[in-house]
Design a protein around this motif. Structure first.
Motif, short mmCIF file in Angstrom:
data_model
loop_
_atom_site.label_atom_id
_atom_site.label_comp_id
_atom_site.label_asym_id
_atom_site.label_seq_id
_atom_site.Cartn_x
_atom_site.Cartn_y
_atom_site.Cartn_z
N LEU A 253 0.86 -1.20 0.00
CA LEU A 253 0.00 0.00 0.00
C LEU A 253 0.89 1.24 0.00
O LEU A 253 0.77 2.13 0.85
CB LEU A 253 -0.94 -0.03 1.21
CG LEU A 253 -1.89 -1.24 1.24
CD1 LEU A 253 -2.67 -1.28 2.55
CD2 LEU A 253 -2.84 -1.24 0.05
N ALA A 254 1.79 1.29 -0.96
CA ALA A 254 2.81 2.34 -1.04
C ALA A 254 3.51 2.18 -2.39
O ALA A 254 3.32 1.17 -3.07
CB ALA A 254 3.83 2.18 0.09
N GLY B 124 7.12 2.70 -2.43
CA GLY B 124 8.38 2.08 -2.01
C GLY B 124 8.15 0.66 -1.51
O GLY B 124 7.22 0.39 -0.73
N HIS C 83 7.39 11.67 7.70
CA HIS C 83 7.03 10.78 6.58
C HIS C 83 5.55 10.93 6.19
O HIS C 83 4.82 9.94 6.10
CB HIS C 83 7.33 9.31 6.90
CG HIS C 83 7.42 8.45 5.66
ND1 HIS C 83 8.20 7.33 5.58
CD2 HIS C 83 6.80 8.56 4.44
CE1 HIS C 83 8.07 6.78 4.37
NE2 HIS C 83 7.22 7.52 3.66
O1 DGY Z 1 6.24 4.77 -0.63
C1 DGY Z 1 5.22 5.41 -0.36
O2 DGY Z 1 4.22 5.38 -1.10
C2 DGY Z 1 5.19 6.26 0.89
O3 DGY Z 1 6.32 6.03 1.65
C3 DGY Z 1 3.97 6.11 1.73
O4 DGY Z 1 3.85 4.83 2.25
#
Ligand code: DGY
Ligand code: NAD
Length: 322
Positions: free
Chosen positions: A73-74, A76, A287
């Motif tokens: 859910l990102a 990265g 973050h």
């Molecule tokens: O990689 C990402 O989308 C951000 O760090 C949020 O999780």
């Protein structure tokens, strides 16, 4: 298909429609967060695991016999052992470009705040320095405009291109360092070796993933190559910039300031050199560059498409070649 959400609360789900993602699977266990010690037990019966920042290691893929899909859910994916997932036949998919606008806005905010020395002026007014000054305004430390300055981008993907567009709109010259050749459509600016890029940048903004090639990319040697008034922005991942080296470079006035949204340990329960650094032109945000409501909803909507495509046998956004 049974889904397990390991850290739903990381999405601040109260103001978005996340139930549509819950409904993309037949049944689900939903955990607000998951301590490392509980991961294996929680994913034991899962076909699909949803994780934002919970770390999935080899041992988890080895023991989760039913697991077929991990939806990160990102964007990265550095919290997932991608090679181990592939070894155990588990497809890993991420979310692409869902937060580019939020990332660009956050990076732009940091760039402008640091070039205009916002932390120092805010502190000066709070401390009463304006109130007792002999002129109508405060003009120290020096304020710098973006127009005509050089913006260096490391990682020219969704967010890097967006920050470059912001820089162009401000009249900046754009340089980029990117690991792969670009297409014409991406309008990749002059590509330079990192050593050639660093001394030219007034602002350096990092937008590449954290991996073995990029860990500690910006270390003390790199920081020494930058202009003494250069601004460094890292909204990508902690670990790409060596934090002890950055704190030292700031303390020794080797660069002019830094804006950092990401740290190697999050939350930083054990302290961090950047949290104890008292440099007046350092901003650390928790973050949350990605975290606009719009971006969080886009993340959920895209994840629904990821699950549906996988169920049709036409997986999208695969990051581990599986
Ligand atoms: O990689 C990402 O989308 C951000 O760090 C949020 O999780
Ligand atoms: N702070 C936040 O809230 C937040 C939000 C979204 C993404 N991120 C981070 O930012 C990173 C970039 O996001 P994005 O949406 O632009 O991703 P993206 O995949 O669109 O772009 C990443 C770019 O980096 C390039 N790249 C890969 N390895 C590189 C290397 N060794 N050197 C230079 N370039 C390299 C890729 O070719 C790609 O063009 C993500 O990987 C993620 O870790 C952070």
């Amino acid at each position: 298909m049974h889904g397990v959400f390991l850290d739903l609360d990381s999405l601040a789900p109260a103001d978005v429609n996340w139930q549509k993602l819950r409904n993309a699977v037949d049944s689900a266990d939903v955990f607000p967060h998951t301590p490392a010690a509980d991961i294996a037990e929680r994913i034991a019966g899962a076909d699909v695991v949803f994780s934002n920042k919970v770390q999935l290691k080899r041992e988890h893929f080895a023991s989760a016999k039913q697991l077929k899909l991990v939806v990160v859910l990102a964007t990265g994916t550095n919290n997932i052992d991608l090679a181990a997932a592939a070894e155990f036949g588990v497809t890993v998919c991420n979310n692409v470009a869902y937060s580019s606008i939020a990332l660009v806005e956050h990076s732009a905010m940091l760039i402008l705040a640091l070039m205009r020395q916002l932390p120092s002026y805010h502190a000066a007014v709070q401390q009463g320095q304006w109130q007792t000054h002999n002129q109508f305004c405060l003009l120290n430390p020096p304020i710098r405009q973006l127009s005509g300055k050089t913006l260096g981008i490391i990682g020219y993907g969704a967010s890097g291109q967006g920050v470059a567009d912001f820089g162009r709109a401000m009249g900046m010259n754009i340089l980029a360092w990117q690991s792969r050749p670009g297409t014409d459509a991406e309008r990749i600016p002059p590509r330079l070796a990192l050593d050639a890029l660093l001394p030219q940048c007034d602002v350096l903004s990092i937008h590449c993933p954290l991996n073995e090639q990029t860990r500690d990319l910006i270390n003390f040697a790199a920081l020494q190559k930058m202009k003494p008034d250069a601004i460094l922005i890292n909204t990508a991942r902690g670990g790409i910039v060596n934090e002890a080296d950055l704190a030292r470079a700031l303390n020794e006035d080797l660069i002019g300031g830094a804006g950092v949204d990401v740290l190697t340990e999050e939350p930083p329960r054990n302290g961090n050199p950047l949290l104890s650094c008292k440099h007046p032109n350092l901003i650390v945000t928790p973050h949350n560059a990605w975290g606009s409501r719009e971006a969080r909803q886009a993340l959920i909507d895209q994840s629904v498409r990821v699950v549906a495509a996988f169920r049709r046998g036409e997986a999208i956004n695969i990051v581990n070649g599986c």
